[in-house]
Design a protein around this motif. Structure first.
Motif, PDB file in Angstrom:
ATOM      1  N   PRO A  32       0.812  -1.215   0.000  1.00  0.00           N
ATOM      2  CA  PRO A  32       0.000   0.000   0.000  1.00  0.00           C
ATOM      3  C   PRO A  32       0.848   1.269   0.000  1.00  0.00           C
ATOM      4  O   PRO A  32       0.501   2.262  -0.652  1.00  0.00           O
ATOM      5  N   GLU A  33       1.980   1.230   0.690  1.00  0.00           N
ATOM      6  CA  GLU A  33       2.858   2.400   0.759  1.00  0.00           C
ATOM      7  C   GLU A  33       3.427   2.738  -0.616  1.00  0.00           C
ATOM      8  O   GLU A  33       3.527   3.907  -0.996  1.00  0.00           O
ATOM      9  N   GLU A  34       3.796   1.712  -1.377  1.00  0.00           N
ATOM     10  CA  GLU A  34       4.342   1.941  -2.710  1.00  0.00           C
ATOM     11  C   GLU A  34       3.264   2.462  -3.661  1.00  0.00           C
ATOM     12  O   GLU A  34       3.519   3.341  -4.489  1.00  0.00           O
ATOM     13  N   VAL A  35       2.051   1.933  -3.539  1.00  0.00           N
ATOM     14  CA  VAL A  35       0.950   2.429  -4.369  1.00  0.00           C
ATOM     15  C   VAL A  35       0.672   3.895  -4.040  1.00  0.00           C
ATOM     16  O   VAL A  35       0.455   4.723  -4.933  1.00  0.00           O
ATOM     17  N   ALA A  36       0.708   4.239  -2.749  1.00  0.00           N
ATOM     18  CA  ALA A  36       0.498   5.632  -2.337  1.00  0.00           C
ATOM     19  C   ALA A  36       1.609   6.529  -2.870  1.00  0.00           C
ATOM     20  O   ALA A  36       1.356   7.660  -3.305  1.00  0.00           O
ATOM     21  N   ARG A  37       2.855   6.040  -2.860  1.00  0.00           N
ATOM     22  CA  ARG A  37       3.975   6.823  -3.394  1.00  0.00           C
ATOM     23  C   ARG A  37       3.780   7.091  -4.886  1.00  0.00           C
ATOM     24  O   ARG A  37       4.008   8.212  -5.363  1.00  0.00           O
ATOM     25  N   ARG A  38       3.328   6.074  -5.604  1.00  0.00           N
ATOM     26  CA  ARG A  38       3.092   6.246  -7.044  1.00  0.00           C
ATOM     27  C   ARG A  38       1.923   7.196  -7.298  1.00  0.00           C
ATOM     28  O   ARG A  38       1.942   7.951  -8.280  1.00  0.00           O
ATOM     29  N   ALA A  39       0.917   7.142  -6.431  1.00  0.00           N
ATOM     30  CA  ALA A  39      -0.213   8.064  -6.566  1.00  0.00           C
ATOM     31  C   ALA A  39       0.260   9.503  -6.373  1.00  0.00           C
ATOM     32  O   ALA A  39      -0.160  10.412  -7.102  1.00  0.00           O
ATOM     33  N   GLN A  40       1.149   9.711  -5.403  1.00  0.00           N
ATOM     34  CA  GLN A  40       1.708  11.049  -5.168  1.00  0.00           C
ATOM     35  C   GLN A  40       2.513  11.513  -6.376  1.00  0.00           C
ATOM     36  O   GLN A  40       2.386  12.663  -6.815  1.00  0.00           O
ATOM     37  N   GLU A  41       3.321  10.621  -6.923  1.00  0.00           N
ATOM     38  CA  GLU A  41       4.124  10.953  -8.104  1.00  0.00           C
ATOM     39  C   GLU A  41       3.216  11.332  -9.277  1.00  0.00           C
ATOM     40  O   GLU A  41       3.474  12.303  -9.996  1.00  0.00           O
ATOM     41  N   GLU A  74      -4.935   8.983   2.168  1.00  0.00           N
ATOM     42  CA  GLU A  74      -4.163   9.704   3.184  1.00  0.00           C
ATOM     43  C   GLU A  74      -3.009  10.455   2.540  1.00  0.00           C
ATOM     44  O   GLU A  74      -2.658  11.560   2.958  1.00  0.00           O
ATOM     45  N   GLN A  75      -2.422   9.866   1.499  1.00  0.00           N
ATOM     46  CA  GLN A  75      -1.297  10.499   0.810  1.00  0.00           C
ATOM     47  C   GLN A  75      -1.762  11.654  -0.066  1.00  0.00           C
ATOM     48  O   GLN A  75      -1.161  12.728  -0.065  1.00  0.00           O
ATOM     49  N   VAL A  76      -2.844  11.411  -0.837  1.00  0.00           N
ATOM     50  CA  VAL A  76      -3.359  12.432  -1.768  1.00  0.00           C
ATOM     51  C   VAL A  76      -4.885  12.494  -1.610  1.00  0.00           C
ATOM     52  O   VAL A  76      -5.616  11.857  -2.368  1.00  0.00           O
ATOM     53  N   PRO A  77      -5.373  13.264  -0.629  1.00  0.00           N
ATOM     54  CA  PRO A  77      -6.813  13.268  -0.339  1.00  0.00           C
ATOM     55  C   PRO A  77      -7.693  13.648  -1.528  1.00  0.00           C
ATOM     56  O   PRO A  77      -8.827  13.168  -1.636  1.00  0.00           O
ATOM     57  N   GLN A  78      -7.180  14.479  -2.438  1.00  0.00           N
ATOM     58  CA  GLN A  78      -8.014  14.952  -3.557  1.00  0.00           C
ATOM     59  C   GLN A  78      -8.063  13.955  -4.718  1.00  0.00           C
ATOM     60  O   GLN A  78      -8.824  14.150  -5.663  1.00  0.00           O
ATOM     61  N   MET A  79      -7.258  12.904  -4.673  1.00  0.00           N
ATOM     62  CA  MET A  79      -7.186  11.949  -5.790  1.00  0.00           C
ATOM     63  C   MET A  79      -8.490  11.168  -5.919  1.00  0.00           C
ATOM     64  O   MET A  79      -8.999  10.612  -4.940  1.00  0.00           O
ATOM     65  N   HIS A  80      -9.035  11.125  -7.138  1.00  0.00           N
ATOM     66  CA  HIS A  80     -10.203  10.283  -7.433  1.00  0.00           C
ATOM     67  C   HIS A  80      -9.699   8.845  -7.550  1.00  0.00           C
ATOM     68  O   HIS A  80      -8.788   8.559  -8.331  1.00  0.00           O
ATOM     69  N   VAL A  81     -10.298   7.928  -6.781  1.00  0.00           N
ATOM     70  CA  VAL A  81      -9.874   6.526  -6.830  1.00  0.00           C
ATOM     71  C   VAL A  81     -10.924   5.689  -7.562  1.00  0.00           C
ATOM     72  O   VAL A  81     -12.073   5.589  -7.134  1.00  0.00           O
ATOM     73  N   HIS A  82     -10.493   5.135  -8.682  1.00  0.00           N
ATOM     74  CA  HIS A  82     -11.312   4.277  -9.548  1.00  0.00           C
ATOM     75  C   HIS A  82     -10.751   2.874  -9.336  1.00  0.00           C
ATOM     76  O   HIS A  82      -9.637   2.581  -9.801  1.00  0.00           O
ATOM     77  N   ALA A  83     -11.453   2.017  -8.597  1.00  0.00           N
ATOM     78  CA  ALA A  83     -10.774   0.800  -8.168  1.00  0.00           C
ATOM     79  C   ALA A  83     -11.709  -0.378  -7.937  1.00  0.00           C
ATOM     80  O   ALA A  83     -12.880  -0.206  -7.607  1.00  0.00           O
ATOM     81  N   PHE A  84     -11.130  -1.549  -8.133  1.00  0.00           N
ATOM     82  CA  PHE A  84     -11.666  -2.851  -7.753  1.00  0.00           C
ATOM     83  C   PHE A  84     -12.791  -3.345  -8.658  1.00  0.00           C
ATOM     84  O   PHE A  84     -13.866  -2.768  -8.741  1.00  0.00           O
ATOM     85  N   THR A  85     -12.490  -4.428  -9.335  1.00  0.00           N
ATOM     86  CA  THR A  85     -13.456  -5.069 -10.211  1.00  0.00           C
ATOM     87  C   THR A  85     -14.551  -5.737  -9.383  1.00  0.00           C
ATOM     88  O   THR A  85     -14.407  -5.938  -8.172  1.00  0.00           O
ATOM     89  N   ALA A  86     -15.616  -6.132 -10.060  1.00  0.00           N
ATOM     90  CA  ALA A  86     -16.699  -6.843  -9.365  1.00  0.00           C
ATOM     91  C   ALA A  86     -16.181  -8.126  -8.720  1.00  0.00           C
ATOM     92  O   ALA A  86     -16.660  -8.546  -7.667  1.00  0.00           O
ATOM     93  N   LEU A  87     -15.169  -8.759  -9.342  1.00  0.00           N
ATOM     94  CA  LEU A  87     -14.582  -9.970  -8.760  1.00  0.00           C
ATOM     95  C   LEU A  87     -13.858  -9.639  -7.459  1.00  0.00           C
ATOM     96  O   LEU A  87     -14.001 -10.350  -6.457  1.00  0.00           O
ATOM     97  N   GLU A  88     -13.082  -8.555  -7.448  1.00  0.00           N
ATOM     98  CA  GLU A  88     -12.381  -8.157  -6.232  1.00  0.00           C
ATOM     99  C   GLU A  88     -13.371  -7.807  -5.124  1.00  0.00           C
ATOM    100  O   GLU A  88     -13.184  -8.172  -3.960  1.00  0.00           O
ATOM    101  N   VAL A  89     -14.440  -7.098  -5.483  1.00  0.00           N
ATOM    102  CA  VAL A  89     -15.465  -6.736  -4.498  1.00  0.00           C
ATOM    103  C   VAL A  89     -16.123  -7.989  -3.943  1.00  0.00           C
ATOM    104  O   VAL A  89     -16.310  -8.131  -2.726  1.00  0.00           O
ATOM    105  N   PHE A  90     -16.474  -8.909  -4.819  1.00  0.00           N
ATOM    106  CA  PHE A  90     -17.145 -10.140  -4.398  1.00  0.00           C
ATOM    107  C   PHE A  90     -16.240 -10.955  -3.478  1.00  0.00           C
ATOM    108  O   PHE A  90     -16.668 -11.434  -2.426  1.00  0.00           O
TER     109      PHE A  90
END
Length: 236
Positions: A32-41, A74-90
């Motif tokens: 999660p930390e690396e994903v947050a770092r990439r989101a910040q970048e 937490e890293q980028v509060p304004q970032m729109h997060v488009h995430a997780f397929t129906a399979l991941e949710v299920f």
């Protein structure tokens, strides 16, 4: 963020199956930390939306999906997060021993804004039985999107075409998508886009085993866009 997946979708070019298939690359898992770092970048370079989706990791529960969301927000509060397929949710709901409704509500509270329409592949269970037999059914995919929209989340729909299916299956898929859109339209505008995804055959197990064709022809791809525009006209 992961391709260490325990589902066996034959069309998946990220699959890490038997060594005999000589598939490219080693499995990996981003923290999660690396994903947050990439989101910040990405934010620093002008991005306003991040998409997170991947294979179903054998150790993941619903809490893992929440951790990725929380880390990014937490890293980028304004970032729109488009995430997780129906399979991941299920899968996240099942491993958390809660309903899809309650799990999606948790994800929304953690910062989820929209869901990608992937994991749809072909919304025709005759084809799903061949290309992704252990994956969610057409009805389960639709139900996740119904629940998401009831909670105020929005989502899109995709079609992955050019494996073993044909025009009849494409038509069934378009009707499923159109009917779902009409059903949820009053909630918050329904599905916001339709994305045709041509099958990429090069590293896909189903192709390497000689059981699928080399994706759609250029003419078929043109027709998919054209017919989808007609079938979904006035809707999506």
């Amino acid at each position: 963020y992961t391709n260490m997946c325990y589902f066996r979708c034959g069309f998946c070019a990220f699959s890490k199956g038997p060594k005999s298939l000589n598939l490219r690359g080693e499995p990996y898992l981003l923290t999660p930390e690396e994903v947050a770092r990439r989101a910040q970048e990405a934010w620093d370079r002008g991005a306003t939306e991040v998409c997170m989706q991947g294979g179903i990791h054998h150790s993941f529960t619903g809490d893992n999906y929440r951790q990725y969301l929380i880390a990014v927000k937490e890293q980028v509060p304004q970032m729109h997060v488009h995430a997780f397929t129906a399979l991941e949710v299920f899968q996240g709901a099942e491993t958390s021993m809660m309903s899809v409704h309650n799990f999606l509500a948790q994800l929304k509270d953690a910062g989820l804004a929209t869901l990608p329409g992937t994991a749809a592949e072909i919304l025709d269970d005759e084809i799903r039985a061949i290309i992704c037999p252990d994956k969610i059914t057409t009805e389960q995919w639709c139900e996740v999107h119904r629940v998401a929209h009831a909670l105020g989340l929005r989502s899109n729909a995709t079609i992955m075409f050019g494996t073993v299916e044909g025009p009849r299956n494409w038509a069934r898929h378009l009707i499923v998508v159109r009917d779902l859109h009409r059903e949820i339209e009053d909630a918050n505008g329904g599905l916001f886009e339709f994305v045709p995804l041509p099958f990429v055959h090069m590293a896909a197990p189903i192709y390497l085993k000689g059981k699928a064709r080399r994706g759609p022809t250029f003419e078929e791809t043109l027709k998919m866009h054209a017919v989808a525009r007609i079938a979904l006209h006035g809707a999506i």
